[in-house]
Design an enzyme around this catalytic site. Structure first.
Site, mmCIF file in Angstrom:
data_model
loop_
_atom_site.group_PDB
_atom_site.id
_atom_site.type_symbol
_atom_site.label_atom_id
_atom_site.label_comp_id
_atom_site.label_asym_id
_atom_site.label_seq_id
_atom_site.Cartn_x
_atom_site.Cartn_y
_atom_site.Cartn_z
ATOM 1 N N TYR A 94 0.823 -1.197 0.000
ATOM 2 C CA TYR A 94 0.000 0.000 0.000
ATOM 3 C C TYR A 94 0.866 1.260 0.000
ATOM 4 O O TYR A 94 1.693 1.463 0.895
ATOM 5 C CB TYR A 94 -0.911 0.043 1.232
ATOM 6 C CG TYR A 94 -1.953 -1.049 1.319
ATOM 7 C CD1 TYR A 94 -2.148 -1.973 0.300
ATOM 8 C CD2 TYR A 94 -2.758 -1.156 2.448
ATOM 9 C CE1 TYR A 94 -3.106 -2.974 0.392
ATOM 10 C CE2 TYR A 94 -3.725 -2.149 2.561
ATOM 11 C CZ TYR A 94 -3.892 -3.053 1.525
ATOM 12 O OH TYR A 94 -4.849 -4.033 1.641
ATOM 13 N N HIS A 149 -0.013 -11.822 1.069
ATOM 14 C CA HIS A 149 -0.988 -10.939 0.423
ATOM 15 C C HIS A 149 -1.702 -11.631 -0.744
ATOM 16 O O HIS A 149 -2.926 -11.563 -0.873
ATOM 17 C CB HIS A 149 -0.293 -9.671 -0.067
ATOM 18 C CG HIS A 149 -1.214 -8.515 -0.260
ATOM 19 N ND1 HIS A 149 -0.809 -7.211 -0.172
ATOM 20 C CD2 HIS A 149 -2.540 -8.462 -0.532
ATOM 21 C CE1 HIS A 149 -1.840 -6.405 -0.379
ATOM 22 N NE2 HIS A 149 -2.900 -7.146 -0.611
#
Length: 273
Positions: free
Chosen positions: A58, A117
């Protein structure tokens, strides 16, 4: 706040967490609103958001930096922080290095939950989960899990991991409900929490769904978004991580945990196509 049990060790995770995708950038840093983001995260924690979800990807790592600054004035022991390792960092040495960076940016000595992830078919689950299990033994991670794993891959991860897989974070909302078919029942049977990311579809709900949501919102004196979250939170072992940048939305999402839908309404929502 309501909690969910993580695995069989008695630890708990707050059922409503704070999602942070696009806070401080998408795949690269955007520092134009740093002070605003830090203030929002701080206010959210004061409001009761002790569960914060992020990832090294992110904002190219900048999101973790913003969270690190925001949480630095709070007691670390009162927070539950989750981060995720990117698929290109799933080899043993790369994962240890990636965790170094995540901890440094978050200004913490440990993560409460560390997730893969996305799966990477070029790296064996044995190698990745062995490295993650080592970090549990090292005290830098409390619990490990995965994200975006289907049932088959999750079963493989469970079979090869030295440490329990306690969480699978997947796309799950009123429209995107594939998880209900096989994944959620398996996780409930195994004591694995399911974290629903993108639990709100504010601008993309089907017309037929919207009509029912409006009726239920009126019945429960709630917003459509609160009904969406309450439906998810009414399912055993489900955690939600909605993102919100306005304080009124943050408060509304948190309050959704106190709304209990009756079983007739739950069945109607469950049966939507």
């Amino acid at each position: 706040m309501i909690f969910r049990t993580l695995g069989s060790r008695g630890a708990e995770i707050p059922a409503v967490g704070l999602g942070t995708w696009e806070v401080g950038g998408r795949d690269t840093p955007d520092k134009s609103r740093d002070r605003e983001h830090i203030e929002t995260i701080s206010r959210a924690i004061e409001m009761g958001y002790t569960h914060i979800d992020t990832a090294e990807y992110y904002g190219g790592g900048h999101t973790e930096e913003l969270i690190g600054e925001a949480v630095s004035i709070f007691s670390r022991e009162e927070l539950f922080i989750t981060s995720k390792v990117w698929p290109s960092h799933l080899q043993r040495a790369a994962l240890h290095e990636a965790l170094d960076g995540t901890l440094q940016r978050l200004r913490t000595d440990y993560l409460d939950l560390y997730l893969i992830h996305w799966p990477n078919p070029d790296v064996t689950l044995e190698e990745t989960l062995s490295a993650m299990s080592d970090e549990v033994q090292n005290g830098r991670v409390r619990f490990i899990g995965v994200s975006n794993f289907d049932t088959s891959l999750l079963k493989e991860a469970v079979a090869v991991s030295r440490e329990p897989i306690v969480n699978n974070q997947v796309l799950f909302n009123i429209d995107d409900r594939l998880a209900m078919n096989e994944l959620l029942p398996y996780c409930q049977n195994q004591g694995i929490t399911v974290t629903a990311y993108s639990p709100l579809r504010r601008n993309a709900v089907k017309t037929s769904t919207e009509k029912l949501l409006k009726d239920l919102a009126s019945k429960y004196s709630a917003s459509i978004q609160q009904i969406m979250l309450s439906w998810l939170l009414g399912k055993d072992g489900v955690v939600v991580i909605p993102k919100a940048s306005k304080l009124e939305h943050l408060r509304s999402n948190l309050e959704a945990a106190s709304i209990v839908l009756d079983q007739v309404d739950v069945r109607m929502l469950d049966s939507l196509k």
